[in-house]
Write an enzyme that holds these catalytic residues in place. Sequence first.
Site, PDB file in Angstrom:
ATOM      1  N   ALA A   4      -5.374   0.925  -3.566  1.00 51.17           N
ATOM      2  CA  ALA A   4      -4.308   0.218  -4.273  1.00 51.17           C
ATOM      3  C   ALA A   4      -3.140  -0.081  -3.342  1.00 51.17           C
ATOM      4  O   ALA A   4      -2.585  -1.192  -3.354  1.00 51.17           O
ATOM      5  CB  ALA A   4      -3.835   1.042  -5.469  1.00 51.17           C
ATOM      6  N   LYS A   5      -2.760   0.876  -2.518  1.00 45.76           N
ATOM      7  CA  LYS A   5      -1.616   0.678  -1.624  1.00 45.76           C
ATOM      8  C   LYS A   5      -1.940  -0.295  -0.497  1.00 45.76           C
ATOM      9  O   LYS A   5      -1.068  -1.030  -0.018  1.00 45.76           O
ATOM     10  CB  LYS A   5      -1.161   2.032  -1.069  1.00 45.76           C
ATOM     11  CG  LYS A   5      -0.486   2.914  -2.120  1.00 45.76           C
ATOM     12  CD  LYS A   5       0.658   2.191  -2.823  1.00 45.76           C
ATOM     13  CE  LYS A   5       1.497   3.128  -3.665  1.00 45.76           C
ATOM     14  NZ  LYS A   5       2.583   2.401  -4.389  1.00 45.76           N
ATOM     15  N   ASP A  50       4.853  -0.552 -20.257  1.00 46.99           N
ATOM     16  CA  ASP A  50       3.633  -0.282 -19.510  1.00 46.99           C
ATOM     17  C   ASP A  50       3.365  -1.508 -18.651  1.00 46.99           C
ATOM     18  O   ASP A  50       3.045  -2.586 -19.174  1.00 46.99           O
ATOM     19  CB  ASP A  50       2.477  -0.042 -20.489  1.00 46.99           C
ATOM     20  CG  ASP A  50       1.135   0.173 -19.802  1.00 46.99           C
ATOM     21  OD1 ASP A  50       1.069   0.077 -18.562  1.00 46.99           O
ATOM     22  OD2 ASP A  50       0.141   0.409 -20.519  1.00 46.99           O
ATOM     23  N   VAL A  51       3.511  -1.380 -17.343  1.00 46.12           N
ATOM     24  CA  VAL A  51       3.414  -2.546 -16.468  1.00 46.12           C
ATOM     25  C   VAL A  51       2.002  -3.128 -16.422  1.00 46.12           C
ATOM     26  O   VAL A  51       1.814  -4.243 -15.915  1.00 46.12           O
ATOM     27  CB  VAL A  51       3.892  -2.240 -15.036  1.00 46.12           C
ATOM     28  CG1 VAL A  51       5.381  -1.917 -15.017  1.00 46.12           C
ATOM     29  CG2 VAL A  51       3.079  -1.111 -14.410  1.00 46.12           C
ATOM     30  N   SER A  74       2.262   2.497   0.958  1.00 45.19           N
ATOM     31  CA  SER A  74       2.272   3.910   1.344  1.00 45.19           C
ATOM     32  C   SER A  74       1.524   4.062   2.655  1.00 45.19           C
ATOM     33  O   SER A  74       0.664   3.240   3.000  1.00 45.19           O
ATOM     34  CB  SER A  74       1.579   4.751   0.262  1.00 45.19           C
ATOM     35  OG  SER A  74       1.325   6.064   0.711  1.00 45.19           O
ATOM     36  N   GLY A 126       9.015   1.511 -12.545  1.00 44.83           N
ATOM     37  CA  GLY A 126       8.850   2.922 -12.208  1.00 44.83           C
ATOM     38  C   GLY A 126      10.156   3.537 -11.750  1.00 44.83           C
ATOM     39  O   GLY A 126      10.191   4.361 -10.843  1.00 44.83           O
ATOM     40  N   ALA A 127      11.250   3.143 -12.422  1.00 43.80           N
ATOM     41  CA  ALA A 127      12.591   3.506 -11.938  1.00 43.80           C
ATOM     42  C   ALA A 127      13.212   4.684 -12.673  1.00 43.80           C
ATOM     43  O   ALA A 127      14.408   4.927 -12.540  1.00 43.80           O
ATOM     44  CB  ALA A 127      13.518   2.288 -12.029  1.00 43.80           C
ATOM     45  N   TYR A 162      -5.953   5.492  -4.741  1.00 44.52           N
ATOM     46  CA  TYR A 162      -4.559   5.270  -4.362  1.00 44.52           C
ATOM     47  C   TYR A 162      -4.463   4.524  -3.031  1.00 44.52           C
ATOM     48  O   TYR A 162      -3.666   3.586  -2.887  1.00 44.52           O
ATOM     49  CB  TYR A 162      -3.857   6.619  -4.268  1.00 44.52           C
ATOM     50  CG  TYR A 162      -2.372   6.563  -4.047  1.00 44.52           C
ATOM     51  CD1 TYR A 162      -1.496   6.285  -5.091  1.00 44.52           C
ATOM     52  CD2 TYR A 162      -1.827   6.832  -2.784  1.00 44.52           C
ATOM     53  CE1 TYR A 162      -0.121   6.258  -4.888  1.00 44.52           C
ATOM     54  CE2 TYR A 162      -0.459   6.814  -2.578  1.00 44.52           C
ATOM     55  CZ  TYR A 162       0.390   6.530  -3.625  1.00 44.52           C
ATOM     56  OH  TYR A 162       1.752   6.506  -3.416  1.00 44.52           O
ATOM     57  N   ALA A 163      -5.280   4.916  -2.056  1.00 43.55           N
ATOM     58  CA  ALA A 163      -5.265   4.253  -0.754  1.00 43.55           C
ATOM     59  C   ALA A 163      -5.667   2.785  -0.880  1.00 43.55           C
ATOM     60  O   ALA A 163      -5.049   1.904  -0.263  1.00 43.55           O
ATOM     61  CB  ALA A 163      -6.209   4.976   0.209  1.00 43.55           C
ATOM     62  N   ARG A 174      12.659   7.837 -12.106  1.00 38.22           N
ATOM     63  CA  ARG A 174      12.902   8.970 -11.224  1.00 38.22           C
ATOM     64  C   ARG A 174      12.409   8.632  -9.822  1.00 38.22           C
ATOM     65  O   ARG A 174      11.828   7.569  -9.587  1.00 38.22           O
ATOM     66  CB  ARG A 174      12.193  10.225 -11.752  1.00 38.22           C
ATOM     67  CG  ARG A 174      10.695  10.060 -11.905  1.00 38.22           C
ATOM     68  CD  ARG A 174      10.090  11.184 -12.726  1.00 38.22           C
ATOM     69  NE  ARG A 174       8.627  11.066 -12.790  1.00 38.22           N
ATOM     70  CZ  ARG A 174       7.859  11.851 -13.526  1.00 38.22           C
ATOM     71  NH1 ARG A 174       8.406  12.814 -14.255  1.00 38.22           N
ATOM     72  NH2 ARG A 174       6.542  11.691 -13.546  1.00 38.22           N
TER      73      ARG A 174
END
Length: 250
Positions: A154-155, A60-61, A139, A10-11, A151-152, A13
């Site tokens: 996953a993080k 695609d990771v 995060s 994801g590098a 998202y929560a 940006r």
Amino acid sequence: MASRTAIVTGAARGIGAAAARRLAADGHAVAVLDLLEDQARSTAKAIADDGGTAIAIGVDVADEAAVNAAVERVAEELGAPTILVNNAGILRDNLLFKMTADDWDAVMGVHLRGAFLTTRAVQSHMVAAKWGRIVNLSSTSALGNRGQANYAAAKAGMQGLTKTLAIELGRFGVTANAVAPGFIDTEMVRMTAERVGVSLEDFLTGAAAQVPVGRVGQPEDVAAAIGFFCSEAAGFVSGQVLYVAGGPAA
């Protein structure tokens, strides 16, 4: 510090690009991995223009075969990778009753499956070298955040993965740590402001008012923490989660 080969996912940006530039500035050869290959090339070119060594690979990771091929290419072109920053991530925010199964699966696939696949592909190089640094991006949302059940989760999962990797790989000279950014001025933040119908200026101003140091974070703030975890100096630091949030986060 010895020059090593680093992979940053994801590098293209944001935080990932800042981390790639930081590791290159620290003397490492960097593989810039991202689904957005054209933008990844821009990051790699910026590193090369500054005198560093970098290659860009579109991947695609969440795709097992693609990840394995990318890591093999990195080893062939830059040398065995012994630094890994799992930064790739996406947002599919919504309240629970509006969130689709596809929204959930997409976020889990990029964040958790992606980190798993990439770490598994890289760890053999670290074990062979008897040295390695793994940094996973978590995060402050791991503590819970409205509209981000996927998202929560996953993080938070990234933190559990990090601590398990630290336990399993420590005997081989490999450390694993997580960085958990707070409010950072990135493209994702700009997308969120647009989604909720707030001007970017007002969105950033409102966020800064909630941060004890009185400003929002920049990608370079997170890259500095990543740089430390990847350094020789961090050899006795493993299984930790560092909140880069401008104040207490938990």
